[in-house]
Design an enzyme around this catalytic site. Structure first.
Site, PDB file in Angstrom:
ATOM      1  N   ASP A 188     -10.799   3.213  12.341  1.00 20.21           N
ATOM      2  CA  ASP A 188     -10.624   3.975  11.105  1.00 20.21           C
ATOM      3  C   ASP A 188     -11.064   5.417  11.337  1.00 20.21           C
ATOM      4  O   ASP A 188     -12.240   5.750  11.206  1.00 20.21           O
ATOM      5  CB  ASP A 188     -11.439   3.368   9.969  1.00 20.21           C
ATOM      6  N   HIS A 193     -15.480  10.206   6.944  1.00 15.24           N
ATOM      7  CA  HIS A 193     -16.671   9.526   7.433  1.00 15.24           C
ATOM      8  C   HIS A 193     -17.362  10.253   8.583  1.00 15.24           C
ATOM      9  O   HIS A 193     -18.345   9.750   9.126  1.00 15.24           O
ATOM     10  CB  HIS A 193     -16.298   8.107   7.861  1.00 15.24           C
TER      11      HIS A 193
END
Length: 290
Positions: A188, A193
């Site tokens: 991902d 993030h």
């Protein structure tokens, strides 16, 4: 309009081959906090190849492909800004124990698009099978802010009743400062993030932890605490994402034993028990041992 619900729903399925090895499983387990303490027998089942068991939530990253959220955004009829996207919920159904190494076919499609007023909600369903039959099914709910309001179906609104009484078990799980950087190696790459500038553009003070990392950490806590480490007792796992988690914080995980299922609620202990996961249920293949 960047989101064309009719096109998204009419599109044919995306069929891909996925492959994973023991190293992929080990990396995923490390990404959700396994291996602390490093030599504990209960942790070695997640980290040592000679004892390796696969936590069912590995299904959300198996094959190293894009998770449901990213994959949904590349489907026909969907052309939206990643900074406007939120992972709303996740469901996983396990049909057979996940092998340590495998090769399988993944079939994904958008099965619903709901109009939530200020946002659209996409439902991305993925079914995975190998030569021996079905392995697992996942369903990701993806909110796209600013894409609602076209007068479409709002979708189901019913939610499960909250668990009654005090939890049977409460545990806390600290999150490493670099947890998101480690977890994103399982497939991902969303800059939310890792990139502070992107995170601020999306409305957050700093990069946030992947919702699916919290999802995996929570399932591991349930398996280790109430199921004696027996990963194959998990039949299904469902949650709704209600708040963000920042690397370096601590998860507070509350568990209630039930008939054939465990109810769970997760909060950020460092921010006044701010809710993180709600409406969370781990369905079992056999009852919880009291």
């Amino acid at each position: 309009m960047p989101l064309d619900a009719a096109t998204a729903l009419a599109a044919g399925p995306r069929i891909t081959e996925i492959v994973w090895t023991a190293k992929d499983v080990q990396l995923y387990h490390l990404g959700i906090g396994a291996g602390r303490p490093a030599t504990a027998p209960g942790e070695l089942r997640y980290t040592l190849e000679s004892r390796l068991h696969v936590l069912p939530s590995f299904a959300t990253v198996a094959g190293g492909g894009a998770p449901g959220v990213i994959s949904a955004l590349s489907m026909p009829g969907v052309d939206v800004d990643l900074a406007h996207v939120l992972h709303g919920g996740q469901r996983l159904e396990i049909h057979r124990p996940i092998p340590v190494e495998g090769r399988a076919e993944s079939v994904s499609r958008i099965t619903a698009v709901y109009d939530k007023g200020k946002a659209a909600l996409l439902v991305m369903r993925t079914e995975v099978a190998d030569g021996d039959g079905p392995l697992w099914t996942t369903e990701a709910q993806v909110f796209v802010r600013g894409e609602g309001g076209w007068g479409g179906d709002r979708g189901p609104s019913a939610r499960p009743a909250p668990p009654l009484g005090e939890p049977d078990v409460v545990v806390e799980r600290p999150i490493r400062e670099d947890q998101a950087l480690l977890y994103r190696l399982s497939g991902d790459p969303n800059p939310l993030h890792a990139d502070p500038d992107f995170a601020r553009r999306a409305g957050y003070e700093r990069p946030v932890l992947h919702g699916l990392c919290t999802y995996g950490m929570t399932l591991k806590a349930v398996v280790d605490t109430l199921l004696g480490g027996e990963v194959n007792r998990v039949r299904a796992y469902d949650t709704r994402f209600t708040g963000v988690v920042y690397p370096g914080e601590t998860l507070r995980i509350r568990m209630w034993r039930g008939d054939g299922a465990i109810r769970v609620a997760v909060s950020a202990a460092d921010r006044g028990d701010a809710p993180v996961l709600a409406d969370t249920t781990v369905e079992l293949s056999c009852p919880v041992r009291l």
